[in-house]
Write a protein that holds these residues in place. Structure first.
Motif: not given
Length: 315
Positions: A9-13, A77-83, A174-179
């Motif tokens: 489980h990860f935290i997008l920070n 949408p996930n970014m907006l909910l996070s903000f 803010c999202f799951c980017e590869h690197m």
């Protein structure tokens, strides 16, 4: 030695440096998302509802708009909910699924430009055989190999990322980017970096060389035949504008993860986000303005809708 279990489980920070100002980001990203959805939806509707626009180039533009309509849906949408609500959590499976769709649809941003360059090449260099060459049955030999290539490379590096063990679970994005995900892994990630570099070389870089070669031949043909020069330049310049913006953003996003000295994390997150989101806002507007046939039908559609909205309240 005690075994350390891998995080699932990860935290997008992303943009954590902004602190209490982070919710303010909701406004610009929400506006860009609305522009991307509305502009691309309008472009797709106009092209597919008007029989006069059922030409190869217009269909390619509408298909590209479909890609750019889907792409922001997978992460904005996930970014907006996070903000707004500080919802930052995502599971490993959810992260890999999001990563796959973001990179898969993102890869087609340059691939569609290749197909458009081929369309212009056939239209200008082989005008007598244009409709024959652009017939779906014949054009599939250009579509299928590039589509399969995109699927294979994206699936490869996403699968490799899913096999990693993760010692950390806070992702500076803010999202799951590869690197951004690979950086959280324990041990060596050389194979993952290699897979990512291979995908970059064989998709956007390879596409760039194909597009460049096509336009070199196109402009050479234009210089030899001045009669069609003005029209050819007009039809090509739109694609060159889009290509320039796309490659510039892609280069900045790529370098921001490789050149870290003195570059704040928020800057890296911003450019990698703009690389995906900005073309979805910019491209349909450029194509709608610069392609005269599409522009005329867009204006007619907007006028008809405006008239309908004004008339309905009185019934």
């Amino acid at each position: 030695m005690q075994n350390v279990s891998s995080h699932k489980h990860f935290i997008l920070n992303g943009f954590e440096e902004l602190g209490e100002l982070r919710p303010v980001l909701f406004v610009p990203f929400f506006l860009m998302f609305i522009v991307a959805v509305l502009a691309n939806s309008l472009l797709v509707y106009v092209v597919f509802s008007q029989k006069s626009l059922h030409q190869p180039m217009s269909i390619l533009i509408a298909s590209m708009a479909c890609v750019e309509l889907c792409l922001p849906v997978f992460f904005v949408p996930n970014m907006l909910l996070s903000f707004l609500f500080d919802w930052k959590g995502i599971s490993l499976i959810g992260c890999l699924v999001q990563m796959h769709f973001i990179h898969f649809f993102g890869a087609f941003q340059t691939t569609f430009l290749v197909w458009m360059a081929l369309d212009r090449y056939f239209a200008i260099c082989s005008p007598l055989y244009y409709h024959e060459l652009m017939a779906l049955q014949r054009f599939l030999k250009f579509i299928i190999p590039l589509a399969v290539r995109n699927m294979l490379f994206i699936t490869l590096f996403v699968s490799l990322a899913g096999k990693l063990s993760f010692c950390r679970n806070v992702m500076s994005h803010c999202f799951c980017e590869h690197m951004a995900l690979v950086e959280l892994a324990c041990g060596s990630t050389a194979i993952n970096s290699l897979a990512g570099l291979m995908a970059i070389f064989f998709i956007p870089v390879f596409d760039f060389f194909l597009i460049t070669a096509s336009y070199i031949v196109i402009f050479s043909s234009v210089l030899r035949s001045s009669s069609s020069g003005v029209k050819a330049l007009h039809t090509c310049i739109t694609h060159i504008i889009v290509l320039t913006f796309s490659l510039t953003l892609a280069l900045i996003a790529f370098l921001s993860y490789r050149i870290r000295n003195g570059l704040p994390a928020a800057v890296r997150v911003f450019f990698s986000t703009m690389y995906l989101l900005f073309p979805s806002c910019f491209n349909p507007i450029i194509y709608g303005i610069r392609t005269s046939e599409i522009r005329q039908h867009v204006l007619k559609t907007l006028t008809a809708w405006t008239h309908f909205v004004q008339v309905v309240p009185y019934h």
